[in-house]
Design a protein around this motif. Structure first.
Motif, PDB file in Angstrom:
ATOM      1  N   MET A 280      11.952   1.274   1.876  1.00  0.00           N
ATOM      2  CA  MET A 280      11.642  -0.162   1.919  1.00  0.00           C
ATOM      3  C   MET A 280      10.772  -0.492   3.124  1.00  0.00           C
ATOM      4  SD  MET A 280      15.258  -2.005   0.956  1.00  0.00           S
ATOM      5  CE  MET A 280      16.054  -1.813  -0.633  1.00  0.00           C
ATOM      6  N   ALA A 281      11.095   0.098   4.273  1.00  0.00           N
ATOM      7  CA  ALA A 281      10.343  -0.181   5.493  1.00  0.00           C
ATOM      8  C   ALA A 281       8.900   0.296   5.374  1.00  0.00           C
ATOM      9  CB  ALA A 281      11.025   0.472   6.689  1.00  0.00           C
ATOM     10  N   LEU A 282       8.686   1.467   4.814  1.00  0.00           N
ATOM     11  CA  LEU A 282       7.327   1.972   4.631  1.00  0.00           C
ATOM     12  C   LEU A 282       6.525   1.073   3.691  1.00  0.00           C
ATOM     13  CD1 LEU A 282       7.642   5.858   4.378  1.00  0.00           C
ATOM     14  CD2 LEU A 282       6.592   4.518   6.207  1.00  0.00           C
ATOM     15  N   LEU A 283       7.133   0.666   2.596  1.00  0.00           N
ATOM     16  CA  LEU A 283       6.449  -0.223   1.654  1.00  0.00           C
ATOM     17  C   LEU A 283       6.120  -1.564   2.305  1.00  0.00           C
ATOM     18  CD1 LEU A 283       8.497   0.464  -1.617  1.00  0.00           C
ATOM     19  CD2 LEU A 283       6.207   1.299  -1.033  1.00  0.00           C
ATOM     20  N   ALA A 284       7.049  -2.076   3.100  1.00  0.00           N
ATOM     21  CA  ALA A 284       6.812  -3.345   3.791  1.00  0.00           C
ATOM     22  C   ALA A 284       5.660  -3.231   4.781  1.00  0.00           C
ATOM     23  CB  ALA A 284       8.080  -3.798   4.497  1.00  0.00           C
ATOM     24  N   ALA A 285       5.573  -2.094   5.487  1.00  0.00           N
ATOM     25  CA  ALA A 285       4.483  -1.889   6.447  1.00  0.00           C
ATOM     26  C   ALA A 285       3.135  -1.860   5.732  1.00  0.00           C
ATOM     27  CB  ALA A 285       4.716  -0.592   7.216  1.00  0.00           C
ATOM     28  N   LEU A 286       3.041  -1.141   4.618  1.00  0.00           N
ATOM     29  CA  LEU A 286       1.791  -1.095   3.847  1.00  0.00           C
ATOM     30  C   LEU A 286       1.439  -2.474   3.303  1.00  0.00           C
ATOM     31  CD1 LEU A 286       2.357   2.253   1.904  1.00  0.00           C
ATOM     32  CD2 LEU A 286       0.842   1.859   3.869  1.00  0.00           C
ATOM     33  N   TYR A 287       2.434  -3.179   2.845  1.00  0.00           N
ATOM     34  CA  TYR A 287       2.253  -4.542   2.329  1.00  0.00           C
ATOM     35  C   TYR A 287       1.697  -5.453   3.424  1.00  0.00           C
ATOM     36  CZ  TYR A 287       3.708  -8.868  -0.108  1.00  0.00           C
ATOM     37  OH  TYR A 287       3.751 -10.091  -0.733  1.00  0.00           O
ATOM     38  N   GLY A 288       2.239  -5.319   4.635  1.00  0.00           N
ATOM     39  CA  GLY A 288       1.773  -6.147   5.737  1.00  0.00           C
ATOM     40  C   GLY A 288       0.337  -5.845   6.129  1.00  0.00           C
ATOM     41  N   VAL A 289      -0.041  -4.584   6.144  1.00  0.00           N
ATOM     42  CA  VAL A 289      -1.421  -4.215   6.472  1.00  0.00           C
ATOM     43  C   VAL A 289      -2.392  -4.804   5.463  1.00  0.00           C
ATOM     44  CG1 VAL A 289      -3.030  -2.289   6.644  1.00  0.00           C
ATOM     45  CG2 VAL A 289      -0.779  -2.121   7.704  1.00  0.00           C
ATOM     46  N   ALA A 290      -2.061  -4.714   4.177  1.00  0.00           N
ATOM     47  CA  ALA A 290      -2.934  -5.240   3.133  1.00  0.00           C
ATOM     48  C   ALA A 290      -3.121  -6.745   3.276  1.00  0.00           C
ATOM     49  CB  ALA A 290      -2.354  -4.900   1.758  1.00  0.00           C
TER      50      ALA A 290
END
Length: 382
Positions: A280-290
């Motif tokens: 979840m944390a990795l997906l959230a980080a990628l989501y935030g960058v986008a």
């Protein structure tokens, strides 16, 4: 700059408070705030409902997180109504999600997960903000500063989760590995700066069987890292670096979550090598960058600390923050995994305290020594 000085004072206050709390919260007495009598037993005792410091610090973390969000958004010229409405919408979804996800992932219906709730919040916050922006343009013909508001949300989340780790220390959850099982560098670093939890009702004792064992103080480390990250990103925010403040607060916090779980010993659900929360944390980080790349930077907007502080210092906001704190306290602090037994009686010197002496007729006689267990001396009629 006034904002930098304000943040420096906040950092000093946090540092002093953390030093004291890190030392005492692992102790046994710092788990329960109070116990409320619910039902009387046959022996005269009462069944108690335990209210925990976990709930107290969670409530304070939520209130402080919302206060941070209002401070930043108000300094950027966003109305209080908009900020409070967004906060309410996110909390309505995230609070139940904290319990639902813990039940699904960890099979623990008594617990809460900040990681799961934060993941849900990170996903829905941009959607809520997009809807609020559309409504603002439709009704008032005024667009919202979307990226600064997202940055404020992210910073508020990091601040709240950092303070919320104090709750984990008091309950003994989210605990680190025993020092003798930790990597060599961790053994050296935390040889003196470790936690030793005492109390059979601490989670590290009944779930991890590590009472009185030196462990990595991962909750305290996360508390310091997140709080420092939030304050630093606040400084970026006041210096108009909204995209950097958003990306650094969100990505930094999520990457630390991914790594910090490698130093934890509690059950996180699923695989022990890579948990659901790390995914979840990795997906959230990628989501935030986008998102930070896609949104306009709003570099011409100058936040004003005085406007933010003035918004906080208003009766409506103060009452709202108190209400949020109390709701979160009772929601997360009502313990269902521990029990309590209460007994009540009169003090040995109750006569002198009540203002009467035994020779006076209106003073009741003391109870007989063969009274049944749990019986109390009758209260004198004054």
């Amino acid at each position: 700059m006034a904002a930098d000085l304000f943040l420096l004072v906040c950092a000093l206050l946090f540092g002093l408070g953390f030093r004291l709390l890190f030392r005492h919260l692992p102790e046994e007495r710092w788990q329960f705030v109070a116990s409320l009598p619910l039902k009387k037993n046959h022996d005269g005792s009462w069944q108690g409902l335990n209210l925990t410091f976990y709930g107290l610090f969670t409530g304070l973390a939520g209130g402080l997180g919302v206060a941070t969000f209002i401070l930043l958004t108000a300094s950027a010229g966003v109305s209080l109504v908009t900020s409070l409405a967004l906060t309410l919408g996110v909390l309505i979804i995230c609070l139940p999600a904290a319990k639902i996800i813990a039940t699904l992932v960890e099979k623990n219906r008594h617990g809460f997960t900040v990681g799961g709730a934060s993941f849900v919040g990170i996903i829905i916050a941009p959607i809520f903000l997009w809807l609020a922006d559309k409504a603002s343009q439709h009704w008032w013909d005024t667009p919202l500063p979307t990226l600064p508001m997202l940055a404020a949300m992210s910073i508020a989340y990091v601040m709240g989760e950092g303070i919320g780790r104090l709750a984990c220390i008091s309950f003994g959850c989210c605990y680190g590995k025993a020092l003798h099982d930790a990597p060599l560098w961790a053994q050296r670093m935390f040889a003196t700066l470790n936690h030793v939890f005492i109390g059979k009702t601490k989670k590290i004792a009944f779930a991890g069987e590590m009472e009185a064992v030196k462990v990595i103080p991962i909750q305290a480390v996360t508390c310091v890292i997140y709080t420092a990250l939030a304050l630093f990103c606040c400084a970026l925010f006041f210096h108009q670096l909204f995209a950097l403040a958003f990306a650094l607060s969100l990505v930094g916090s999520q990457l630390w979550r991914v790594y910090s779980e490698t130093l934890r010993a509690d059950y996180r659900g699923g695989s022990t090598l890579f948990s659901v929360y790390q995914l979840m944390a990795l997906l959230a980080a990628l989501y935030g960058v986008a998102i930070s790349i896609a949104l306009p930077s709003h570099g011409d907007l100058q936040p004003l600390l005085a406007m933010g502080l003035a918004s906080l210092w208003s009766p409506g906001v103060i009452l709202a923050l108190q209400l949020i704190t109390v709701i979160m306290f009772f929601f997360s602090g009502t313990s269902t995994i521990t029990t309590g037994e209460l007994r009540f009686g009169l003090a040995a010197d109750w006569r002198s305290q009540a203002g009467c002496e035994q020779k006076h007729k209106h003073c009741a006689k003391p109870a007989q020594r063969n009274s049944p267990p749990g019986a109390t001396t009758p209260v004198p009629r004054l």
